[in-house]
Design a protein around this motif. Sequence first.
Motif, PDB file in Angstrom:
ATOM      1  N   VAL A 289       0.844  -1.197   0.000  1.00  8.59           N
ATOM      2  CA  VAL A 289       0.000   0.000   0.000  1.00  8.59           C
ATOM      3  C   VAL A 289       0.883   1.252   0.000  1.00  8.59           C
ATOM      4  O   VAL A 289       0.616   2.205  -0.740  1.00  8.59           O
ATOM      5  CB  VAL A 289      -0.925  -0.014   1.241  1.00  8.59           C
ATOM      6  CG1 VAL A 289      -1.596   1.337   1.441  1.00  8.59           C
ATOM      7  CG2 VAL A 289      -1.969  -1.117   1.110  1.00  8.59           C
ATOM      8  N   ALA A 290       1.954   1.241   0.794  1.00  7.10           N
ATOM      9  CA  ALA A 290       2.858   2.401   0.854  1.00  7.10           C
ATOM     10  C   ALA A 290       3.473   2.680  -0.519  1.00  7.10           C
ATOM     11  O   ALA A 290       3.566   3.840  -0.937  1.00  7.10           O
ATOM     12  CB  ALA A 290       3.948   2.159   1.897  1.00  7.10           C
TER      13      ALA A 290
ATOM     14  N   ASP B  66       0.590   9.537   5.481  1.00  3.42           N
ATOM     15  CA  ASP B  66       0.309   8.881   6.765  1.00  3.42           C
ATOM     16  C   ASP B  66      -1.150   8.995   7.191  1.00  3.42           C
ATOM     17  O   ASP B  66      -1.650   8.137   7.915  1.00  3.42           O
ATOM     18  CB  ASP B  66       1.190   9.468   7.877  1.00  3.42           C
ATOM     19  CG  ASP B  66       2.646   9.068   7.713  1.00  3.42           C
ATOM     20  OD1 ASP B  66       2.922   8.231   6.828  1.00  3.42           O
ATOM     21  OD2 ASP B  66       3.495   9.585   8.461  1.00  3.42           O
TER      22      ASP B  66
ATOM     23  N   HIS C 226      -0.622   0.307   5.920  1.00  6.17           N
ATOM     24  CA  HIS C 226       0.163   0.706   4.742  1.00  6.17           C
ATOM     25  C   HIS C 226       1.234  -0.313   4.348  1.00  6.17           C
ATOM     26  O   HIS C 226       1.715  -0.301   3.234  1.00  6.17           O
ATOM     27  CB  HIS C 226       0.819   2.075   4.975  1.00  6.17           C
ATOM     28  CG  HIS C 226      -0.166   3.205   4.886  1.00  6.17           C
ATOM     29  ND1 HIS C 226       0.211   4.516   4.793  1.00  6.17           N
ATOM     30  CD2 HIS C 226      -1.528   3.206   4.890  1.00  6.17           C
ATOM     31  CE1 HIS C 226      -0.869   5.290   4.737  1.00  6.17           C
ATOM     32  NE2 HIS C 226      -1.943   4.516   4.808  1.00  6.17           N
TER      33      HIS C 226
END
Lengths: 160, 84
Positions: B30-31, B52, B65
């Motif tokens: 996801v990050a 964030d 994430h």
Amino acid sequence: MSGAPTVRIQREDFDVAAEIARLTEGRADIGAVVSFSGLCRDEQGQLSALELEHYPGMAEAEIGRIAAEAIARWPLQGLTVIHRHGKITPGENIVLVVAASAHRHAAFEAANFLMDFLKSRAPFWKKVHRADGTDGGWVEAKEIDDKAAGRWKKAARKRT
Amino acid sequence: MTKLIYFAWVRERIGKPEEDVELPTGIETVADLLRWLKSRGEEYEHALQYPDVIRVAINQEHVEHREKISGAREIALFPPMTGG
């Protein structure tokens, strides 16, 4: 709890008394019903409406997961969660939780748990429409709501 | 193709409710996805300025994430929720 909880995501209003009656009708084993209604609140005449956006599909699924968790944690005999979406004016209902159990503690705690998790995990977002016609932007999430949900994790750890 | 869905101010800033994208190789988590999306233009940069705070759901379930995105049919990006 025998049977699935009732979870509804809807644009229309709901009738609190009718929803309580639906849970208790024809049953003699329920000793406690706790209901929580969340209403659209105006502050100093500044709000014309809240517009609730939601993630169709996930809203039902996530509330279903939270309800299942409540049923696993407390001896409930009935559970209803209704969350509205769309434009909602001050004084109107937004959300309803009804928890039924043999005794009051389970019903109170389950309703409280449901609301804490609805606030922080149910995919809904509130947009502010101001009384003067301007766009008031999106309501910001409060850290206190995350903390409220977090305290149930601590409570679970303490018991084990 | 992966379906991306946006809600609330993420949707407003990106300027569309959803899109289908072909994820480049190397986008595993996801990050990674958020980093790649952010580089796709001004509107993405504006929406994902502070990655964030962005909450993410894969196939309609909340994820962190660091979660892998392989096998995701539908990935939703949205701000912290304010229902209830």
